[in-house]
Design a protein around this motif. Structure first.
Motif, PDB file in Angstrom:
ATOM      1  N   ILE A  14      18.079  -7.337  47.700  1.00 25.77           N
ATOM      2  CA  ILE A  14      19.505  -7.422  47.371  1.00 25.77           C
ATOM      3  C   ILE A  14      20.270  -7.880  48.607  1.00 25.77           C
ATOM      4  CG2 ILE A  14      21.536  -6.141  46.567  1.00 25.77           C
ATOM      5  CD1 ILE A  14      19.455  -3.984  45.587  1.00 25.77           C
ATOM      6  N   VAL A  15      21.133  -8.872  48.438  1.00 28.35           N
ATOM      7  CA  VAL A  15      22.035  -9.297  49.508  1.00 28.35           C
ATOM      8  C   VAL A  15      23.462  -9.073  49.007  1.00 28.35           C
ATOM      9  CG1 VAL A  15      22.833 -11.199  50.948  1.00 28.35           C
ATOM     10  CG2 VAL A  15      20.395 -11.005  50.364  1.00 28.35           C
ATOM     11  N   VAL A  16      24.195  -8.253  49.749  1.00 32.43           N
ATOM     12  CA  VAL A  16      25.584  -7.958  49.399  1.00 32.43           C
ATOM     13  C   VAL A  16      26.469  -8.777  50.332  1.00 32.43           C
ATOM     14  CG1 VAL A  16      27.332  -6.161  49.104  1.00 32.43           C
ATOM     15  CG2 VAL A  16      24.915  -5.616  48.711  1.00 32.43           C
ATOM     16  N   GLU A  17      27.062  -9.841  49.786  1.00 34.81           N
ATOM     17  CA  GLU A  17      27.930 -10.712  50.575  1.00 34.81           C
ATOM     18  C   GLU A  17      29.386 -10.257  50.519  1.00 34.81           C
ATOM     19  OE1 GLU A  17      27.279 -14.881  49.703  1.00 34.81           O
ATOM     20  OE2 GLU A  17      25.208 -14.410  49.146  1.00 34.81           O
ATOM     21  N   ASN A  18      29.755  -9.597  49.439  1.00 34.61           N
ATOM     22  CA  ASN A  18      31.111  -9.082  49.279  1.00 34.61           C
ATOM     23  C   ASN A  18      31.057  -7.575  49.509  1.00 34.61           C
ATOM     24  OD1 ASN A  18      33.628  -8.235  48.451  1.00 34.61           O
ATOM     25  ND2 ASN A  18      33.652  -9.463  46.592  1.00 34.61           N
ATOM     26  N   SER A  20      33.160  -5.360  49.881  1.00 39.88           N
ATOM     27  CA  SER A  20      34.086  -4.507  49.138  1.00 39.88           C
ATOM     28  C   SER A  20      33.477  -4.039  47.816  1.00 39.88           C
ATOM     29  CB  SER A  20      35.407  -5.237  48.876  1.00 39.88           C
ATOM     30  OG  SER A  20      35.212  -6.297  47.961  1.00 39.88           O
ATOM     31  N   LYS A  21      32.382  -4.656  47.390  1.00 44.50           N
ATOM     32  CA  LYS A  21      31.692  -4.269  46.152  1.00 44.50           C
ATOM     33  C   LYS A  21      30.509  -3.337  46.416  1.00 44.50           C
ATOM     34  CE  LYS A  21      34.230  -7.001  43.660  1.00 44.50           C
ATOM     35  NZ  LYS A  21      35.080  -6.586  42.575  1.00 44.50           N
ATOM     36  N   PHE A  22      30.373  -2.896  47.651  1.00 40.02           N
ATOM     37  CA  PHE A  22      29.218  -2.073  48.004  1.00 40.02           C
ATOM     38  C   PHE A  22      29.181  -0.772  47.216  1.00 40.02           C
ATOM     39  CE2 PHE A  22      25.658  -2.313  50.736  1.00 40.02           C
ATOM     40  CZ  PHE A  22      25.246  -1.009  50.932  1.00 40.02           C
ATOM     41  N   TYR A  23      30.354  -0.223  46.909  1.00 35.51           N
ATOM     42  CA  TYR A  23      30.390   1.027  46.125  1.00 35.51           C
ATOM     43  C   TYR A  23      29.791   0.809  44.734  1.00 35.51           C
ATOM     44  CZ  TYR A  23      34.413  -0.771  43.549  1.00 35.51           C
ATOM     45  OH  TYR A  23      35.228  -1.515  42.754  1.00 35.51           O
ATOM     46  N   LEU A  24      29.985  -0.378  44.139  1.00 40.52           N
ATOM     47  CA  LEU A  24      29.391  -0.681  42.831  1.00 40.52           C
ATOM     48  C   LEU A  24      27.869  -0.772  42.933  1.00 40.52           C
ATOM     49  CD1 LEU A  24      31.784  -3.396  41.347  1.00 40.52           C
ATOM     50  CD2 LEU A  24      31.427  -1.081  40.511  1.00 40.52           C
ATOM     51  N   VAL A  25      27.386  -1.393  43.989  1.00 40.16           N
ATOM     52  CA  VAL A  25      25.944  -1.499  44.208  1.00 40.16           C
ATOM     53  C   VAL A  25      25.343  -0.105  44.313  1.00 40.16           C
ATOM     54  CG1 VAL A  25      24.145  -2.273  45.807  1.00 40.16           C
ATOM     55  CG2 VAL A  25      26.069  -3.778  45.267  1.00 40.16           C
ATOM     56  N   ASN A  26      25.948   0.751  45.120  1.00 35.94           N
ATOM     57  CA  ASN A  26      25.433   2.110  45.280  1.00 35.94           C
ATOM     58  C   ASN A  26      25.498   2.903  43.986  1.00 35.94           C
ATOM     59  OD1 ASN A  26      24.406   2.273  47.898  1.00 35.94           O
ATOM     60  ND2 ASN A  26      26.450   2.458  48.761  1.00 35.94           N
ATOM     61  N   ALA A  27      26.534   2.709  43.183  1.00 36.52           N
ATOM     62  CA  ALA A  27      26.643   3.410  41.900  1.00 36.52           C
ATOM     63  C   ALA A  27      25.508   2.992  40.965  1.00 36.52           C
ATOM     64  CB  ALA A  27      27.997   3.133  41.258  1.00 36.52           C
ATOM     65  N   ILE A  28      25.194   1.694  40.933  1.00 31.80           N
ATOM     66  CA  ILE A  28      24.098   1.210  40.092  1.00 31.80           C
ATOM     67  C   ILE A  28      22.762   1.744  40.597  1.00 31.80           C
ATOM     68  CG2 ILE A  28      22.833  -0.859  39.356  1.00 31.80           C
ATOM     69  CD1 ILE A  28      25.632  -2.310  39.478  1.00 31.80           C
ATOM     70  N   LEU A  70      22.897  -5.389  38.803  1.00 33.11           N
ATOM     71  CA  LEU A  70      23.241  -5.754  40.181  1.00 33.11           C
ATOM     72  C   LEU A  70      23.658  -7.218  40.276  1.00 33.11           C
ATOM     73  CD1 LEU A  70      20.354  -3.897  42.013  1.00 33.11           C
ATOM     74  CD2 LEU A  70      22.801  -3.404  42.271  1.00 33.11           C
ATOM     75  N   GLY A  71      22.968  -8.086  39.563  1.00 30.42           N
ATOM     76  CA  GLY A  71      23.261  -9.509  39.611  1.00 30.42           C
ATOM     77  C   GLY A  71      24.607  -9.887  39.022  1.00 30.42           C
ATOM     78  N   VAL A  73      27.324  -8.187  39.610  1.00 25.50           N
ATOM     79  CA  VAL A  73      28.371  -7.784  40.553  1.00 25.50           C
ATOM     80  C   VAL A  73      28.731  -8.993  41.411  1.00 25.50           C
ATOM     81  CG1 VAL A  73      28.970  -6.255  42.475  1.00 25.50           C
ATOM     82  CG2 VAL A  73      27.562  -5.386  40.579  1.00 25.50           C
ATOM     83  N   GLU A  74      30.018  -9.293  41.479  1.00 27.50           N
ATOM     84  CA  GLU A  74      30.500 -10.429  42.268  1.00 27.50           C
ATOM     85  C   GLU A  74      30.100 -10.273  43.732  1.00 27.50           C
ATOM     86  OE1 GLU A  74      34.723 -12.347  43.763  1.00 27.50           O
ATOM     87  OE2 GLU A  74      34.725 -10.918  42.113  1.00 27.50           O
ATOM     88  N   GLY A  75      29.496 -11.339  44.287  1.00 31.41           N
ATOM     89  CA  GLY A  75      29.122 -11.321  45.698  1.00 31.41           C
ATOM     90  C   GLY A  75      27.802 -10.625  45.979  1.00 31.41           C
ATOM     91  N   VAL A  76      26.995 -10.396  44.936  1.00 35.43           N
ATOM     92  CA  VAL A  76      25.693  -9.750  45.102  1.00 35.43           C
ATOM     93  C   VAL A  76      24.612 -10.673  44.550  1.00 35.43           C
ATOM     94  CG1 VAL A  76      24.244  -7.783  44.454  1.00 35.43           C
ATOM     95  CG2 VAL A  76      26.660  -7.423  44.989  1.00 35.43           C
ATOM     96  N   SER A  77      23.576 -10.910  45.360  1.00 37.22           N
ATOM     97  CA  SER A  77      22.414 -11.671  44.923  1.00 37.22           C
ATOM     98  C   SER A  77      21.229 -10.720  44.873  1.00 37.22           C
ATOM     99  CB  SER A  77      22.104 -12.801  45.899  1.00 37.22           C
ATOM    100  OG  SER A  77      23.200 -13.683  45.999  1.00 37.22           O
ATOM    101  N   VAL A  78      20.398 -10.863  43.851  1.00 40.73           N
ATOM    102  CA  VAL A  78      19.250  -9.961  43.705  1.00 40.73           C
ATOM    103  C   VAL A  78      18.060 -10.717  43.127  1.00 40.73           C
ATOM    104  CG1 VAL A  78      20.028  -9.164  41.432  1.00 40.73           C
ATOM    105  CG2 VAL A  78      18.500  -7.732  42.754  1.00 40.73           C
TER     106      VAL A  78
END
Length: 86
Positions: A14-18, A20-28, A70-71, A73-78
């Motif tokens: 997973i690459v989180v480029e945005n 500010s969306k990290f909380y969404l990644v962690n929730a998933i 995960l995919g 989510v804006e600014g997230v590549s997986v």
């Protein structure tokens, strides 16, 4: 995980480029935490991104569900790589 469920081992990158969306990644990731055997997260401060690698064990449907969420989510590549052996 039970072999009766036809599970596979997967490596999920997973690459989180945005950030500010990290909380969404962690929730998933929390929602699917039962699948994860190991997790490593590296903040790449020079590039202002975060890289996460996961080792997971689950069915094809479970792995697809988490990577799909995960995919979206804006600014997230997986990407996921699954073993061939069930």
């Amino acid at each position: 995980m039970s072999e009766e469920r036809d599970t596979r081992i997967a490596i999920i990158g997973i690459v989180v480029e945005n950030l500010s969306k990290f909380y969404l990644v962690n929730a998933i990731l929390h929602e699917y935490s039962k699948l994860f055997v190991g997790r490593m997260g590296i903040p790449y401060k020079e590039r202002e991104i975060s890289v996460i690698t996961l080792i997971a064990e689950g069915t094809n449907d479970e792995i697809s569900a988490v990577t799909g969420k995960l995919g979206r989510v804006e600014g997230v590549s997986v990407k996921a790589m699954l073993t061939k052996v069930k």
